[in-house]
Design an enzyme around this catalytic site. Structure first.
Site, mmCIF file in Angstrom:
data_model
loop_
_atom_site.group_PDB
_atom_site.id
_atom_site.type_symbol
_atom_site.label_atom_id
_atom_site.label_comp_id
_atom_site.label_asym_id
_atom_site.label_seq_id
_atom_site.Cartn_x
_atom_site.Cartn_y
_atom_site.Cartn_z
ATOM 1 N N CYS A 96 0.875 -1.166 0.000
ATOM 2 C CA CYS A 96 0.000 0.000 0.000
ATOM 3 C C CYS A 96 0.919 1.225 0.000
ATOM 4 C CB CYS A 96 -0.880 -0.028 1.252
ATOM 5 S SG CYS A 96 -1.888 1.439 1.457
ATOM 6 N N CYS A 103 -2.392 14.658 3.942
ATOM 7 C CA CYS A 103 -3.504 14.604 2.990
ATOM 8 C C CYS A 103 -4.428 15.800 3.202
ATOM 9 C CB CYS A 103 -4.288 13.312 3.192
ATOM 10 S SG CYS A 103 -5.605 13.113 1.970
ATOM 11 N N CYS A 110 -9.689 9.577 9.844
ATOM 12 C CA CYS A 110 -8.370 9.150 9.350
ATOM 13 C C CYS A 110 -7.242 9.933 10.017
ATOM 14 C CB CYS A 110 -8.327 9.349 7.835
ATOM 15 S SG CYS A 110 -6.696 9.036 7.133
ATOM 16 N N GLU A 154 -4.556 11.684 -1.185
ATOM 17 C CA GLU A 154 -5.640 11.470 -2.141
ATOM 18 C C GLU A 154 -4.990 11.463 -3.536
ATOM 19 O OE1 GLU A 154 -8.972 10.807 -2.671
ATOM 20 O OE2 GLU A 154 -8.337 11.121 -4.736
ATOM 21 N N LEU A 210 -16.640 5.879 -0.506
ATOM 22 C CA LEU A 210 -17.906 6.619 -0.449
ATOM 23 C C LEU A 210 -18.243 6.970 1.010
ATOM 24 C CD1 LEU A 210 -19.910 7.597 -2.559
ATOM 25 C CD2 LEU A 210 -21.302 5.575 -2.062
ATOM 26 N N HIS A 211 -18.212 5.995 1.862
ATOM 27 C CA HIS A 211 -18.377 6.143 3.316
ATOM 28 C C HIS A 211 -19.768 6.602 3.765
ATOM 29 C CE1 HIS A 211 -14.209 5.291 3.552
ATOM 30 N NE2 HIS A 211 -13.784 6.491 3.221
ATOM 31 N N ASN A 285 -10.631 1.536 11.923
ATOM 32 C CA ASN A 285 -9.428 1.197 12.683
ATOM 33 C C ASN A 285 -9.110 2.338 13.654
ATOM 34 O OD1 ASN A 285 -8.794 -1.335 11.344
ATOM 35 N ND2 ASN A 285 -8.505 -0.051 9.536
ATOM 36 N N CYS A 328 -5.853 0.767 7.379
ATOM 37 C CA CYS A 328 -6.497 1.890 6.699
ATOM 38 C C CYS A 328 -6.901 2.958 7.714
ATOM 39 C CB CYS A 328 -7.758 1.421 5.979
ATOM 40 S SG CYS A 328 -7.419 0.271 4.676
HETATM 41 S S1 SF4 Z 1 -8.831 8.453 4.207
HETATM 42 FE FE1 SF4 Z 1 -7.447 8.798 2.469
HETATM 43 S S2 SF4 Z 1 -8.325 10.613 1.475
HETATM 44 FE FE2 SF4 Z 1 -9.184 10.581 3.561
HETATM 45 S S3 SF4 Z 1 -7.775 11.845 4.797
HETATM 46 FE FE3 SF4 Z 1 -7.108 9.697 4.972
HETATM 47 S S4 SF4 Z 1 -5.507 9.495 3.395
HETATM 48 FE FE4 SF4 Z 1 -6.720 11.334 2.884
#
Ligand code: SF4
Length: 344
Positions: A96, A103, A110, A154, A210-211, A285, A328
């Site tokens: 990955c 980001c 995240c 992203e 999408l979430h 996570n 993730c």
């Molecule tokens: S999930 Fe992906 S797009 Fe969203 S903040 Fe984290 S790294 Fe960036």
């Protein structure tokens, strides 16, 4: 000094037989220095040494998970840091990779988003993650056959560099990966999805994070103005499928009490009607400081059952590397000054 890995294999500095030798040293053998390229003339090696930088990283640390996943933390030439995750499975080796330091999308669940945006990675800094991880695992770079652009960043907001990186990954003289084993994930940049559809020779797979199936919830999860509305994303996704004929993966991180209501499963099934897709439900996570927590097992099962009953192709994806902070949504640098030049 120019980074050799930033070059498309067709633009490598040597010609013919020597070019192929150089490419084999870099991508086949994972040579860490020009000096190691013993079948190239000494003068050629010296010239390369004076013109190009071969290795863009310094390895800071590796964190190994009980499930075999390994998080690699690197320092870049400008002192910034980023991460890649290696995931060995019985039948395949997957990596990955990150496309940015930090980001700008700032997804609320995240850890990378909470860091803010540092900078885009160059094509060579993206591809170089494969070489560095292979070196760390003592395997040949071409043994890593599966790659996901799902690390920090992203990818669609670093579109050109990511596309050149993908072309290097797939090039038979470089890493020679199969396009069916490379997946680009986006949080919903409609313009990027359309541009990817037009890269018809590339053929890599698309995943959309999408979430949420409703705008209000999605804005709560992904508050940045840089992503498009669900309507625009779905319109781009349908266009992408019309052009490429490829199935799209929909990523859906399960957040307790936020996006795991059954009415949202109904809405999601409705949204996906007519699109050839596969939904990955991902239990969130955890990471220190997060305002969210994962949905319960019971709620994930109920959400899954409803989607399946509506004919949606769905699975629950258990992330690897949770105990190493490598799963993730967990990628963030834990060292002081890790994000040295970032916006946040
Ligand atoms: S999930 Fe992906 S797009 Fe969203 S903040 Fe984290 S790294 Fe960036």
């Amino acid at each position: 000094m120019e980074l050799l890995l930033d070059l498309h294999p067709d633009a490598y500095p040597l010609e013919g037989f020597r070019r192929r030798q150089l490419l084999d040293w870099v991508y086949g053998q994972g040579a860490g220095t020009f000096d190691a390229m013993t079948n190239l003339p000494a003068a050629t090696r010296q010239e390369l040494e004076h013109t190009y930088l071969l290795n863009p990283f310094r390895l800071i640390e590796t964190v190994r998970s009980a499930d075999g996943s390994v998080k690699y933390l690197f320092t870049l030439q400008d002192g910034r840091q980023m991460e890649a995750v290696y995931m060995p499975y019985l039948d395949r080796k997957t990596i990955c990779v990150s496309t940015m330091v930090g980001c700008p999308a700032r997804c609320a669940f995240c850890a990378t988003g909470a860091m803010g945006f540092g900078r885009n990675l160059t094509p060579g800094e993206i591809v170089g993650q494969v070489l560095a991880v292979a070196g760390g695992e003592d395997i040949a770079p071409r043994e890593i056959r599966n790659l996901v652009f799902m690390g920090m960043g992203e990818a669609m907001l670093n579109y050109d560099n990511t596309m050149l990186a993908a072309r290097i990954l797939l090039h038979p003289d470089a890493l020679g990966m199969s396009k069916r084993r490379v997946t680009l994930s986006t949080v919903g940049i409609a313009k990027g999805i359309r541009r990817l559809a037009a890269e018809d020779d590339l053929g890599i797979k698309l995943a959309i994070s999408l979430h949420a199936p409703d705008e209000e919830t999605r804005k709560r999860i992904i508050p940045t103005g840089q992503v498009n509305s669900i309507e625009e994303i779905m319109s781009a996704a349908r266009e992408y499928q019309d052009v490429t004929g490829r199935r799209i993966t929909m990523e859906y991180t399960m957040l307790r009490g936020i996006n795991d209501h059954l009415w949202q499963a109904e809405l999601l099934a409705e949204l996906l009607r007519g699109l050839v897709s596969h939904v990955n439900l991902i239990p969130m996570n955890p990471w220190p400081g997060s305002d969210f927590e994962s949905s319960t097992e019971e709620q994930i099962q109920a959400f899954y059952d409803l989607l399946e009953a509506r004919g949606v192709d769905v699975s629950v994806r258990r992330s690897r590397g949770r105990d190493a902070g490598a799963a993730c949504g967990q990628l963030a640098l834990k060292r002081p000054n890790a994000h040295s030049g970032g916006a946040a």
